[in-house]
Design a protein around this motif. Structure first.
Motif, PDB file in Angstrom:
ATOM      1  N   GLN A   1     -17.146  -4.055  -2.097  1.00 31.46           N
ATOM      2  CA  GLN A   1     -15.997  -4.792  -1.571  1.00 31.46           C
ATOM      3  C   GLN A   1     -15.364  -5.713  -2.614  1.00 31.46           C
ATOM      4  N   GLN A   2     -16.179  -6.419  -3.395  1.00 30.71           N
ATOM      5  CA  GLN A   2     -15.641  -7.338  -4.399  1.00 30.71           C
ATOM      6  C   GLN A   2     -14.836  -6.572  -5.448  1.00 30.71           C
ATOM      7  N   PHE A   3     -15.324  -5.404  -5.840  1.00 30.56           N
ATOM      8  CA  PHE A   3     -14.609  -4.587  -6.811  1.00 30.56           C
ATOM      9  C   PHE A   3     -13.271  -4.129  -6.243  1.00 30.56           C
ATOM     10  N   LYS A   4     -13.279  -3.706  -4.968  1.00 34.24           N
ATOM     11  CA  LYS A   4     -12.043  -3.258  -4.317  1.00 34.24           C
ATOM     12  C   LYS A   4     -11.005  -4.370  -4.280  1.00 34.24           C
ATOM     13  N   GLN A   5     -11.429  -5.575  -3.930  1.00 32.65           N
ATOM     14  CA  GLN A   5     -10.508  -6.704  -3.859  1.00 32.65           C
ATOM     15  C   GLN A   5      -9.950  -7.033  -5.240  1.00 32.65           C
ATOM     16  N   GLY A   6     -10.796  -7.024  -6.259  1.00 35.01           N
ATOM     17  CA  GLY A   6     -10.341  -7.288  -7.619  1.00 35.01           C
ATOM     18  C   GLY A   6      -9.366  -6.232  -8.094  1.00 35.01           C
ATOM     19  N   TYR A   7      -9.645  -4.990  -7.755  1.00 34.03           N
ATOM     20  CA  TYR A   7      -8.762  -3.897  -8.137  1.00 34.03           C
ATOM     21  C   TYR A   7      -7.399  -4.049  -7.465  1.00 34.03           C
ATOM     22  N   ARG A   8      -7.404  -4.404  -6.196  1.00 32.90           N
ATOM     23  CA  ARG A   8      -6.140  -4.584  -5.471  1.00 32.90           C
ATOM     24  C   ARG A   8      -5.320  -5.723  -6.067  1.00 32.90           C
ATOM     25  N   MET A   9      -5.976  -6.831  -6.396  1.00 36.77           N
ATOM     26  CA  MET A   9      -5.252  -7.951  -7.011  1.00 36.77           C
ATOM     27  C   MET A   9      -4.658  -7.530  -8.345  1.00 36.77           C
ATOM     28  N   HIS A  10      -5.435  -6.782  -9.110  1.00 34.71           N
ATOM     29  CA  HIS A  10      -4.943  -6.308 -10.403  1.00 34.71           C
ATOM     30  C   HIS A  10      -3.735  -5.403 -10.225  1.00 34.71           C
ATOM     31  N   ARG A  11      -3.781  -4.495  -9.253  1.00 34.94           N
ATOM     32  CA  ARG A  11      -2.664  -3.576  -9.016  1.00 34.94           C
ATOM     33  C   ARG A  11      -1.410  -4.336  -8.580  1.00 34.94           C
ATOM     34  N   VAL A  12      -1.561  -5.310  -7.700  1.00 35.50           N
ATOM     35  CA  VAL A  12      -0.411  -6.084  -7.248  1.00 35.50           C
ATOM     36  C   VAL A  12       0.189  -6.857  -8.420  1.00 35.50           C
ATOM     37  N   LEU A  13      -0.649  -7.477  -9.222  1.00 35.74           N
ATOM     38  CA  LEU A  13      -0.166  -8.226 -10.383  1.00 35.74           C
ATOM     39  C   LEU A  13       0.528  -7.300 -11.375  1.00 35.74           C
ATOM     40  N   SER A  14      -0.031  -6.124 -11.595  1.00 37.12           N
ATOM     41  CA  SER A  14       0.604  -5.151 -12.481  1.00 37.12           C
ATOM     42  C   SER A  14       1.974  -4.738 -11.970  1.00 37.12           C
ATOM     43  N   ASN A  15       2.061  -4.502 -10.666  1.00 40.55           N
ATOM     44  CA  ASN A  15       3.348  -4.122 -10.081  1.00 40.55           C
ATOM     45  C   ASN A  15       4.374  -5.247 -10.191  1.00 40.55           C
ATOM     46  N   LEU A  16       3.945  -6.481  -9.978  1.00 48.24           N
ATOM     47  CA  LEU A  16       4.861  -7.611 -10.126  1.00 48.24           C
ATOM     48  C   LEU A  16       5.349  -7.739 -11.564  1.00 48.24           C
TER      49      LEU A  16
END
Length: 62
Positions: A3-18
């Motif tokens: 779960q922690q990896f999934k959350q970190g990955y999602r934050m990274h993807r959102v930041l990359s998209n921004l």
């Protein structure tokens, strides 16, 4: 995937998209929203990054 990896990955993807947004084409209010979102995601990322000791220090002070 834990779960922690999934959350970190999602934050990274959102930041990359921004970061990929062409903010010059946005109006002032939207540019400010994007900047605020980037700042918040970077701050959260720093607080939740495993292995850098920041999380351990924050818990030790509480």
């Amino acid at each position: 995937m834990d779960q922690q990896f999934k959350q970190g990955y999602r934050m990274h993807r959102v930041l990359s998209n921004l970061n990929r947004l062409d903010v010059d084409r946005l109006d002032e209010a939207d540019r400010e929203r994007v900047e605020n979102a980037r700042d918040l995601l970077e701050e959260v990322s720093l607080l939740t990054r495993p292995g850098d000791g920041a999380g351990a220090d924050a818990h030790a002070d509480s």
